[in-house]
Scaffold this motif. Structure first.
Motif, PDB file in Angstrom:
ATOM      1  N   ASN A  41      15.692  52.519  89.899  1.00 12.14           N
ATOM      2  CA  ASN A  41      15.927  51.677  88.731  1.00 12.14           C
ATOM      3  C   ASN A  41      15.168  50.361  88.791  1.00 12.14           C
ATOM      4  OD1 ASN A  41      18.085  52.840  86.776  1.00 12.14           O
ATOM      5  ND2 ASN A  41      18.871  53.340  88.798  1.00 12.14           N
ATOM      6  N   SER A  42      15.132  49.730  89.957  1.00 15.25           N
ATOM      7  CA  SER A  42      14.441  48.443  90.068  1.00 15.25           C
ATOM      8  C   SER A  42      12.950  48.601  89.789  1.00 15.25           C
ATOM      9  CB  SER A  42      14.657  47.839  91.460  1.00 15.25           C
ATOM     10  OG  SER A  42      14.299  46.474  91.483  1.00 15.25           O
ATOM     11  N   ASN A  43      12.367  49.682  90.270  1.00 17.45           N
ATOM     12  CA  ASN A  43      10.946  49.941  90.004  1.00 17.45           C
ATOM     13  C   ASN A  43      10.712  50.359  88.555  1.00 17.45           C
ATOM     14  OD1 ASN A  43       9.811  49.321  92.513  1.00 17.45           O
ATOM     15  ND2 ASN A  43      10.280  51.338  93.344  1.00 17.45           N
ATOM     16  N   ALA A  44      11.613  51.185  88.017  1.00 17.67           N
ATOM     17  CA  ALA A  44      11.447  51.670  86.643  1.00 17.67           C
ATOM     18  C   ALA A  44      11.516  50.520  85.645  1.00 17.67           C
ATOM     19  CB  ALA A  44      12.512  52.720  86.323  1.00 17.67           C
ATOM     20  N   ILE A  45      12.352  49.538  85.911  1.00 18.19           N
ATOM     21  CA  ILE A  45      12.450  48.367  85.045  1.00 18.19           C
ATOM     22  C   ILE A  45      11.095  47.683  84.925  1.00 18.19           C
ATOM     23  CG2 ILE A  45      13.343  45.985  84.977  1.00 18.19           C
ATOM     24  CD1 ILE A  45      16.015  47.138  85.998  1.00 18.19           C
ATOM     25  N   GLU A  46      10.325  47.714  86.017  1.00 15.39           N
ATOM     26  CA  GLU A  46       9.021  47.034  86.048  1.00 15.39           C
ATOM     27  C   GLU A  46       7.865  47.938  85.616  1.00 15.39           C
ATOM     28  OE1 GLU A  46       9.218  43.949  86.429  1.00 15.39           O
ATOM     29  OE2 GLU A  46      11.258  43.843  87.234  1.00 15.39           O
ATOM     30  N   GLY A  47       8.193  49.159  85.157  1.00 16.08           N
ATOM     31  CA  GLY A  47       7.156  50.030  84.616  1.00 16.08           C
ATOM     32  C   GLY A  47       6.732  51.201  85.482  1.00 16.08           C
ATOM     33  N   ASN A  48       7.341  51.354  86.660  1.00 13.98           N
ATOM     34  CA  ASN A  48       7.024  52.503  87.510  1.00 13.98           C
ATOM     35  C   ASN A  48       7.484  53.779  86.809  1.00 13.98           C
ATOM     36  OD1 ASN A  48       7.475  54.570  89.708  1.00 13.98           O
ATOM     37  ND2 ASN A  48       6.751  52.903  90.996  1.00 13.98           N
TER      38      ASN A  48
END
Length: 310
Positions: A41-48
């Motif tokens: 989730n932390s990475n997906a929030i940033e566009g991963n």
């Protein structure tokens, strides 16, 4: 933070503390699940763009996912290393410091941008889509130093949930690094929580729009929305822990239910809910081999995909 929400969090934390020492096998499983969910989730929030399953494959088996960038793979690996580093910090009882903040950021950008990893930005920046303009680069060092001082001044004055939420917001407001500020802030927020026996709070990619909205509101002086947003994430994690440990817990609106039970609260099939859970679009956790969610999570997803929110 809303007083009712804060009391609910504190009550659940006391309830969790009464159950200590927690069963080792359950805690190990929860830690594994939380750290995967947190990283995804932390990475997906940033566009991963790696899915929850792909993130799991990268972490557990070291598999390279086709058509995905090397950077995205390193973001997964680095974030998990950042979590591992936080656990070491907690065991060693290392104090939060300016250098510790740079240390954690250095892990986040390792092999991605080694020149900027752990280095305060040397140029002025603007945040895309935000009205807030971060302080000039010349002020960053002193502002982060002041933030650390603020942390120790307020360590006993504020509740831990409020302290963690405020630290997250203040670091993002300073925007001390060229890249990786959000991930670093969320890691430090959870360091503050975990030091006091809270489970990590996972800000869900599903809630990305709301997350950025309450951050923007906070930039304009309305901080209550952001504090409550973080508070609900903290409460969610406590609920997951309590429901995992108490086998006799009632299945109320906050309790976890199976995906089969969840079909009663929406028009989706079990198979579709399973797909949403596996791809991280529906807030869910895996207990043993079964995905579990909450009625609240179903309602949140339905609200997110409703036409009025398009």
């Amino acid at each position: 933070m809303n007083l009712t929400l804060l009391k609910s969090i504190q009550g659940k934390k006391k309830e969790l503390d009464k159950l200590r020492p927690l069963p080792v096998a359950i805690v190990d499983k929860l830690r594994e699940q939380f750290y995967l969910e947190w990283t995804y989730n932390s990475n997906a929030i940033e566009g991963n763009t790696l899915s929850l399953q792909e993130t799991d494959l990268v972490l557990r088996q070291g598999i390279t996912i086709g058509n995905k960038s090397l950077r995205e793979h390193f973001e997964v690996i680095n974030h998990k290393e950042g979590i591992d580093h936080i656990e070491k910090i907690i065991k060693k009882k290392t104090s939060i410091s300016l250098n510790l903040i740079r240390e954690i950021h250095g892990i986040i950008l390792k092999n991605i941008d080694d020149e900027e990893a752990g280095v305060f930005r040397r140029t002025n920046v603007r945040i895309t889509g935000a009205t807030h303009i971060p302080p000039s680069a010349a002020k960053v060092y002193n502002l982060v130093d002041e933030l650390v001082e603020w942390y120790y001044i307020n360590n006993k004055k504020l509740s831990i949930p409020e302290l963690a939420a405020w630290f997250h917001y203040k670091l993002v407001f300073i925007h001390p690094f060229i890249d990786g500020n959000g991930r670093t802030a969320r890691l430090l927020m959870n360091l503050i929580l975990m030091q006091e026996g809270f489970p990590p709070a996972v800000i869900l990619h599903l809630d990305r729009k709301k997350y950025y909205r309450v951050l923007r509101e906070a930039d304009n002086g309305k901080t209550s929305g952001f504090l409550d947003f973080v508070g609900k994430s903290i409460e969610r994690s406590l609920i997951i822990y309590l429901n995992s440990i108490r086998t006799d817990s009632p299945k109320n609106k906050q309790g976890y239910i199976t995906l089969k039970e969840a079909t009663k609260y929406c028009d989706y099939s079990l198979e579709y809910l399973s797909l949403l859970a596996r791809t991280g679009k529906l807030s869910a956790v895996k207990f043993n081999r079964n995905w579990m969610t909450t009625i609240q999570a179903i309602e949140t997803y339905l609200e997110e995909v409703s036409p009025k929110n398009e």
